[in-house]
Design a protein around this motif. Structure first.
Motif, PDB file in Angstrom:
ATOM      1  N   ASN A  13       0.813  -1.219   0.000  1.00 22.07           N
ATOM      2  CA  ASN A  13       0.000   0.000   0.000  1.00 22.07           C
ATOM      3  C   ASN A  13       0.844   1.266   0.000  1.00 22.07           C
ATOM      4  O   ASN A  13       0.357   2.327  -0.374  1.00 22.07           O
ATOM      5  CB  ASN A  13      -0.941   0.028   1.211  1.00 22.07           C
ATOM      6  CG  ASN A  13      -2.060  -0.967   1.089  1.00 22.07           C
ATOM      7  OD1 ASN A  13      -2.557  -1.225  -0.005  1.00 22.07           O
ATOM      8  ND2 ASN A  13      -2.450  -1.557   2.200  1.00 22.07           N
ATOM      9  N   ASP A  14       2.085   1.157   0.454  1.00 24.23           N
ATOM     10  CA  ASP A  14       2.952   2.314   0.589  1.00 24.23           C
ATOM     11  C   ASP A  14       4.393   1.852   0.371  1.00 24.23           C
ATOM     12  O   ASP A  14       4.964   1.143   1.204  1.00 24.23           O
ATOM     13  CB  ASP A  14       2.781   2.917   1.987  1.00 24.23           C
ATOM     14  CG  ASP A  14       3.583   4.162   2.235  1.00 24.23           C
ATOM     15  OD1 ASP A  14       4.747   4.246   1.791  1.00 24.23           O
ATOM     16  OD2 ASP A  14       3.060   5.067   2.917  1.00 24.23           O
ATOM     17  N   ALA A  60       0.089  -1.176  -4.879  1.00 22.66           N
ATOM     18  CA  ALA A  60      -1.247  -1.658  -5.231  1.00 22.66           C
ATOM     19  C   ALA A  60      -2.072  -0.450  -5.670  1.00 22.66           C
ATOM     20  O   ALA A  60      -2.572   0.304  -4.839  1.00 22.66           O
ATOM     21  CB  ALA A  60      -1.890  -2.363  -4.042  1.00 22.66           C
ATOM     22  N   ASP A  61      -2.203  -0.278  -6.975  1.00 19.31           N
ATOM     23  CA  ASP A  61      -2.828   0.926  -7.512  1.00 19.31           C
ATOM     24  C   ASP A  61      -4.183   0.683  -8.161  1.00 19.31           C
ATOM     25  O   ASP A  61      -4.734   1.565  -8.802  1.00 19.31           O
ATOM     26  CB  ASP A  61      -1.884   1.603  -8.508  1.00 19.31           C
ATOM     27  CG  ASP A  61      -1.479   0.684  -9.652  1.00 19.31           C
ATOM     28  OD1 ASP A  61      -1.883  -0.499  -9.658  1.00 19.31           O
ATOM     29  OD2 ASP A  61      -0.747   1.156 -10.540  1.00 19.31           O
ATOM     30  N   LYS A  66      -5.260  -3.917  -4.500  1.00 19.75           N
ATOM     31  CA  LYS A  66      -5.436  -3.539  -3.090  1.00 19.75           C
ATOM     32  C   LYS A  66      -6.082  -4.660  -2.291  1.00 19.75           C
ATOM     33  O   LYS A  66      -5.742  -4.872  -1.126  1.00 19.75           O
ATOM     34  CB  LYS A  66      -6.262  -2.261  -2.985  1.00 19.75           C
ATOM     35  CG  LYS A  66      -5.508  -1.029  -3.456  1.00 19.75           C
ATOM     36  CD  LYS A  66      -6.395   0.200  -3.455  1.00 19.75           C
ATOM     37  CE  LYS A  66      -5.639   1.388  -4.060  1.00 19.75           C
ATOM     38  NZ  LYS A  66      -6.497   2.571  -4.195  1.00 19.75           N
ATOM     39  N   VAL A  69      -3.319  -7.222  -1.162  1.00 21.90           N
ATOM     40  CA  VAL A  69      -2.192  -6.834  -0.313  1.00 21.90           C
ATOM     41  C   VAL A  69      -2.236  -7.646   0.977  1.00 21.90           C
ATOM     42  O   VAL A  69      -3.251  -7.705   1.655  1.00 21.90           O
ATOM     43  CB  VAL A  69      -2.215  -5.317  -0.002  1.00 21.90           C
ATOM     44  CG1 VAL A  69      -1.206  -4.965   1.086  1.00 21.90           C
ATOM     45  CG2 VAL A  69      -1.961  -4.511  -1.258  1.00 21.90           C
ATOM     46  N   TYR A 119       2.415  -5.925   6.027  1.00 25.64           N
ATOM     47  CA  TYR A 119       1.103  -6.098   5.414  1.00 25.64           C
ATOM     48  C   TYR A 119       0.474  -7.451   5.705  1.00 25.64           C
ATOM     49  O   TYR A 119      -0.637  -7.722   5.279  1.00 25.64           O
ATOM     50  CB  TYR A 119       1.193  -5.883   3.901  1.00 25.64           C
ATOM     51  CG  TYR A 119       1.512  -4.451   3.570  1.00 25.64           C
ATOM     52  CD1 TYR A 119       0.607  -3.432   3.870  1.00 25.64           C
ATOM     53  CD2 TYR A 119       2.719  -4.099   2.999  1.00 25.64           C
ATOM     54  CE1 TYR A 119       0.897  -2.116   3.599  1.00 25.64           C
ATOM     55  CE2 TYR A 119       3.013  -2.772   2.718  1.00 25.64           C
ATOM     56  CZ  TYR A 119       2.091  -1.789   3.025  1.00 25.64           C
ATOM     57  OH  TYR A 119       2.384  -0.479   2.755  1.00 25.64           O
TER      58      TYR A 119
END
Length: 129
Positions: A13-14, A60-61, A66, A69, A119
């Motif tokens: 996510n980041d 995750a775009d 997403k 993840v 995650y």
């Protein structure tokens, strides 16, 4: 013909937080960190003693990415991290805040313990017999 694995992808996510986790908690090294003209960041880390196999930390775009993840293989161990001293690395990683599922156990194939990344991806850390 030569066949060998080069990369495996972990959805995150980041990327900044993931990079911090893998480099500062697991002592991985940055292999590549490039941003393409379209903004896509190609970020690869590898275990310090294995520069020929990298983990791509991919942002995750999309909704589909997403949703995956932390659960790319459900609750099964996603990767195995080999060590020459499982108990030593368990104590080190635990002191860095890494979440483990139990303590190292001795098995016929070696000493092992499961941990997770930030995650929820599970790793099997193993010291082979």
């Amino acid at each position: 013909m030569s066949n060998k694995l080069g990369f495996v992808t972990i959805l995150v996510n980041d990327q900044k937080r993931a990079l911090d986790f893998y480099t500062n908690k697991l002592d991985f090294k940055v292999e590549m960190d490039n941003t393409m003209p379209n903004g896509f960041r190609w970020l690869v880390v590898h275990a310090k003693d294995q520069p020929d196999f990298g983990i791509t930390l991919i942002l995750a775009d999309t909704d589909e990415k997403k949703a995956r993840v932390g659960s790319q293989v459900a609750n099964h161990a996603f990767l195995t991290l080999q060590t020459d001293d499982c108990r030593r690395d368990y104590e080190l990683f635990k002191s860095r805040g890494i979440r483990f599922f139990g303590e190292p156990t001795q098995n016929p194939w070696g000493t092992e313990v499961i941990f997770e990344d930030l995650y929820g991806n599970r790793f099997d850390m193993i010291q082979r017999s």
